[in-house]
Design a protein around this motif. Structure first.
Motif, PDB file in Angstrom:
ATOM      1  N   LEU A  14       4.694 -34.709 -65.682  1.00 48.01           N
ATOM      2  CA  LEU A  14       4.721 -33.511 -64.843  1.00 48.01           C
ATOM      3  C   LEU A  14       3.349 -33.100 -64.332  1.00 48.01           C
ATOM      4  CD1 LEU A  14       7.421 -31.267 -66.567  1.00 48.01           C
ATOM      5  CD2 LEU A  14       7.603 -32.591 -64.448  1.00 48.01           C
ATOM      6  N   GLY A  15       2.285 -33.776 -64.800  1.00 48.32           N
ATOM      7  CA  GLY A  15       0.948 -33.514 -64.285  1.00 48.32           C
ATOM      8  C   GLY A  15       0.233 -32.339 -64.926  1.00 48.32           C
ATOM      9  N   ARG A  16       0.757 -31.825 -65.995  1.00 46.09           N
ATOM     10  CA  ARG A  16       0.127 -30.709 -66.693  1.00 46.09           C
ATOM     11  C   ARG A  16      -0.559 -31.236 -67.953  1.00 46.09           C
ATOM     12  NH1 ARG A  16       4.908 -26.929 -67.776  1.00 46.09           N
ATOM     13  NH2 ARG A  16       3.313 -25.750 -68.881  1.00 46.09           N
ATOM     14  N   PRO A  17      -1.523 -30.479 -68.492  1.00 43.81           N
ATOM     15  CA  PRO A  17      -2.145 -30.894 -69.758  1.00 43.81           C
ATOM     16  C   PRO A  17      -1.114 -30.893 -70.884  1.00 43.81           C
ATOM     17  CG  PRO A  17      -3.469 -29.196 -68.678  1.00 43.81           C
ATOM     18  CD  PRO A  17      -2.170 -29.277 -67.929  1.00 43.81           C
ATOM     19  N   TYR A  18      -1.222 -31.862 -71.771  1.00 46.64           N
ATOM     20  CA  TYR A  18      -0.282 -32.020 -72.874  1.00 46.64           C
ATOM     21  C   TYR A  18      -0.103 -30.724 -73.669  1.00 46.64           C
ATOM     22  CZ  TYR A  18       1.466 -33.483 -77.439  1.00 46.64           C
ATOM     23  OH  TYR A  18       2.173 -33.571 -78.607  1.00 46.64           O
ATOM     24  N   GLY A  19      -1.169 -30.026 -73.965  1.00 49.16           N
ATOM     25  CA  GLY A  19      -1.094 -28.804 -74.767  1.00 49.16           C
ATOM     26  C   GLY A  19      -0.302 -27.694 -74.114  1.00 49.16           C
ATOM     27  N   GLU A  20      -0.284 -27.670 -72.788  1.00 49.66           N
ATOM     28  CA  GLU A  20       0.456 -26.645 -72.047  1.00 49.66           C
ATOM     29  C   GLU A  20       1.847 -27.117 -71.659  1.00 49.66           C
ATOM     30  OE1 GLU A  20      -1.829 -25.506 -68.638  1.00 49.66           O
ATOM     31  OE2 GLU A  20      -3.658 -25.298 -69.828  1.00 49.66           O
ATOM     32  N   CYS A  21       2.123 -28.373 -71.860  1.00 52.14           N
ATOM     33  CA  CYS A  21       3.388 -28.967 -71.437  1.00 52.14           C
ATOM     34  C   CYS A  21       4.209 -29.303 -72.688  1.00 52.14           C
ATOM     35  CB  CYS A  21       3.100 -30.189 -70.575  1.00 52.14           C
ATOM     36  SG  CYS A  21       4.501 -30.783 -69.594  1.00 52.14           S
ATOM     37  N   CYS A  22       4.432 -30.556 -72.954  1.00 56.44           N
ATOM     38  CA  CYS A  22       5.265 -30.959 -74.090  1.00 56.44           C
ATOM     39  C   CYS A  22       4.637 -30.642 -75.439  1.00 56.44           C
ATOM     40  CB  CYS A  22       5.599 -32.440 -73.985  1.00 56.44           C
ATOM     41  SG  CYS A  22       6.639 -32.808 -72.544  1.00 56.44           S
ATOM     42  N   GLY A  23       3.321 -30.559 -75.502  1.00 56.14           N
ATOM     43  CA  GLY A  23       2.655 -30.229 -76.757  1.00 56.14           C
ATOM     44  C   GLY A  23       3.101 -28.888 -77.313  1.00 56.14           C
ATOM     45  N   SER A  24       3.388 -27.929 -76.438  1.00 63.49           N
ATOM     46  CA  SER A  24       3.849 -26.620 -76.919  1.00 63.49           C
ATOM     47  C   SER A  24       5.237 -26.727 -77.547  1.00 63.49           C
ATOM     48  CB  SER A  24       3.838 -25.590 -75.789  1.00 63.49           C
ATOM     49  OG  SER A  24       4.770 -25.932 -74.791  1.00 63.49           O
ATOM     50  N   PHE A  25       6.075 -27.630 -77.053  1.00 67.03           N
ATOM     51  CA  PHE A  25       7.385 -27.864 -77.666  1.00 67.03           C
ATOM     52  C   PHE A  25       7.216 -28.584 -79.000  1.00 67.03           C
ATOM     53  CE2 PHE A  25       8.931 -28.399 -73.046  1.00 67.03           C
ATOM     54  CZ  PHE A  25       9.070 -27.035 -72.883  1.00 67.03           C
ATOM     55  N   HIS A  26       6.351 -29.589 -79.024  1.00 65.88           N
ATOM     56  CA  HIS A  26       6.136 -30.368 -80.246  1.00 65.88           C
ATOM     57  C   HIS A  26       5.622 -29.494 -81.388  1.00 65.88           C
ATOM     58  CE1 HIS A  26       5.591 -34.280 -77.678  1.00 65.88           C
ATOM     59  NE2 HIS A  26       6.809 -33.786 -77.618  1.00 65.88           N
ATOM     60  N   ARG A  27       4.768 -28.529 -81.056  1.00 67.87           N
ATOM     61  CA  ARG A  27       4.218 -27.636 -82.086  1.00 67.87           C
ATOM     62  C   ARG A  27       5.156 -26.486 -82.434  1.00 67.87           C
ATOM     63  NH1 ARG A  27       0.092 -28.409 -78.628  1.00 67.87           N
ATOM     64  NH2 ARG A  27       0.265 -26.286 -77.810  1.00 67.87           N
ATOM     65  N   GLY A  28       6.290 -26.372 -81.736  1.00 67.32           N
ATOM     66  CA  GLY A  28       7.249 -25.316 -82.023  1.00 67.32           C
ATOM     67  C   GLY A  28       6.891 -23.974 -81.416  1.00 67.32           C
ATOM     68  N   ARG A  29       5.951 -23.946 -80.490  1.00 64.61           N
ATOM     69  CA  ARG A  29       5.545 -22.686 -79.850  1.00 64.61           C
ATOM     70  C   ARG A  29       6.506 -22.267 -78.743  1.00 64.61           C
ATOM     71  NH1 ARG A  29      -0.947 -23.579 -79.408  1.00 64.61           N
ATOM     72  NH2 ARG A  29      -1.339 -23.456 -81.653  1.00 64.61           N
ATOM     73  N   ALA A  30       7.297 -23.206 -78.264  1.00 65.05           N
ATOM     74  CA  ALA A  30       8.270 -22.935 -77.210  1.00 65.05           C
ATOM     75  C   ALA A  30       9.421 -23.919 -77.376  1.00 65.05           C
ATOM     76  CB  ALA A  30       7.623 -23.089 -75.833  1.00 65.05           C
ATOM     77  N   SER A  31      10.530 -23.619 -76.731  1.00 66.48           N
ATOM     78  CA  SER A  31      11.696 -24.508 -76.724  1.00 66.48           C
ATOM     79  C   SER A  31      11.949 -24.965 -75.303  1.00 66.48           C
ATOM     80  CB  SER A  31      12.930 -23.775 -77.243  1.00 66.48           C
ATOM     81  OG  SER A  31      12.754 -23.396 -78.574  1.00 66.48           O
TER      82      SER A  31
ATOM     83  N   THR B  99      -5.819 -31.419 -73.824  1.00 69.95           N
ATOM     84  CA  THR B  99      -6.233 -31.413 -72.416  1.00 69.95           C
ATOM     85  C   THR B  99      -5.907 -32.715 -71.678  1.00 69.95           C
ATOM     86  OG1 THR B  99      -8.456 -32.129 -73.033  1.00 69.95           O
ATOM     87  CG2 THR B  99      -8.083 -29.742 -72.831  1.00 69.95           C
ATOM     88  N   SER B 100      -5.401 -33.714 -72.402  1.00 71.71           N
ATOM     89  CA  SER B 100      -4.991 -34.972 -71.758  1.00 71.71           C
ATOM     90  C   SER B 100      -3.772 -34.729 -70.874  1.00 71.71           C
ATOM     91  CB  SER B 100      -4.589 -36.001 -72.820  1.00 71.71           C
ATOM     92  OG  SER B 100      -5.643 -36.321 -73.675  1.00 71.71           O
ATOM     93  N   PRO B 101      -3.588 -35.549 -69.845  1.00 68.42           N
ATOM     94  CA  PRO B 101      -2.351 -35.432 -69.053  1.00 68.42           C
ATOM     95  C   PRO B 101      -1.139 -35.679 -69.948  1.00 68.42           C
ATOM     96  CG  PRO B 101      -3.934 -36.855 -67.945  1.00 68.42           C
ATOM     97  CD  PRO B 101      -4.465 -36.590 -69.325  1.00 68.42           C
ATOM     98  N   CYS B 102      -0.111 -34.875 -69.789  1.00 71.66           N
ATOM     99  CA  CYS B 102       1.087 -35.021 -70.620  1.00 71.66           C
ATOM    100  C   CYS B 102       1.790 -36.328 -70.276  1.00 71.66           C
ATOM    101  CB  CYS B 102       2.025 -33.835 -70.403  1.00 71.66           C
ATOM    102  SG  CYS B 102       3.362 -33.796 -71.620  1.00 71.66           S
ATOM    103  N   PRO B 103       2.235 -37.069 -71.281  1.00 71.03           N
ATOM    104  CA  PRO B 103       2.938 -38.331 -71.023  1.00 71.03           C
ATOM    105  C   PRO B 103       4.218 -38.175 -70.203  1.00 71.03           C
ATOM    106  CG  PRO B 103       2.285 -38.211 -73.323  1.00 71.03           C
ATOM    107  CD  PRO B 103       2.012 -36.866 -72.726  1.00 71.03           C
TER     108      PRO B 103
END
Length: 146
Positions: A22-39, A15-19
């Motif tokens: 883009l102003g979105r929560p990390y889990g919904e932004c780059c975190g989804s790429f890092h976890r391999g849930r999206a490309s 839920t932290s701001p993504c580094p």
């Protein structure tokens, strides 16, 4: 645990701001790429996600998104370097309709109590349908400095 095996460097939650800025929560932004849930759908999004991976210390993601022809065998991150802000300065290609693209950026950081920044014009290509970092173009852009 060695530096190149550390998964997270900063207390960033889903839920932290993504580094990436883009102003979105990390889990919904780059975190989804890092976890391999999206490309990453574009070269710029891959660049932003790689910046975020540096910020959180996700070496596995950095290596996974590096083209096999230029990827190092290992990557050690400076544990005292804290990435603070990303500026996208320009891009070419890199959309869903391209197979290559570039992203020029300035990444700001603090190291040893001093603020500084790194400029790079990164080149990205598709490998197996996925965007990957290939290399940095020769430095013709702004000089480094904070």
């Amino acid at each position: 645990m060695s530096k190149n095996h550390a998964r997270r460097r900063t207390a960033i939650t889903s839920t932290s701001p993504c580094p990436c800025g883009l102003g979105r929560p990390y889990g919904e932004c780059c975190g989804s790429f890092h976890r391999g849930r999206a490309s990453a759908p574009t070269a710029e999004r891959l660049m932003r996600s790689r910046y975020s991976a540096f910020a959180v210390g996700d070496v596995a993601y950095l290596l996974r998104t590096w083209h096999p022809s230029t990827r190092p065998a290992a990557l050690d991150l400076e544990p005292e370097q804290h990435w603070t802000r990303l500026e996208i300065l320009g891009s070419t290609g890199g959309s869903a309709f391209h197979n290559e693209g570039t992203v020029a950026f300035r990444a700001h950081f603090v190291l040893g109590g001093y603020e500084d920044s790194q400029y790079e014009n990164s080149r990205f290509v598709r490998d197996g349908g996925q965007w990957v970092y290939l290399d940095a173009l020769p430095d013709t852009g702004p000089t480094s400095g904070g």
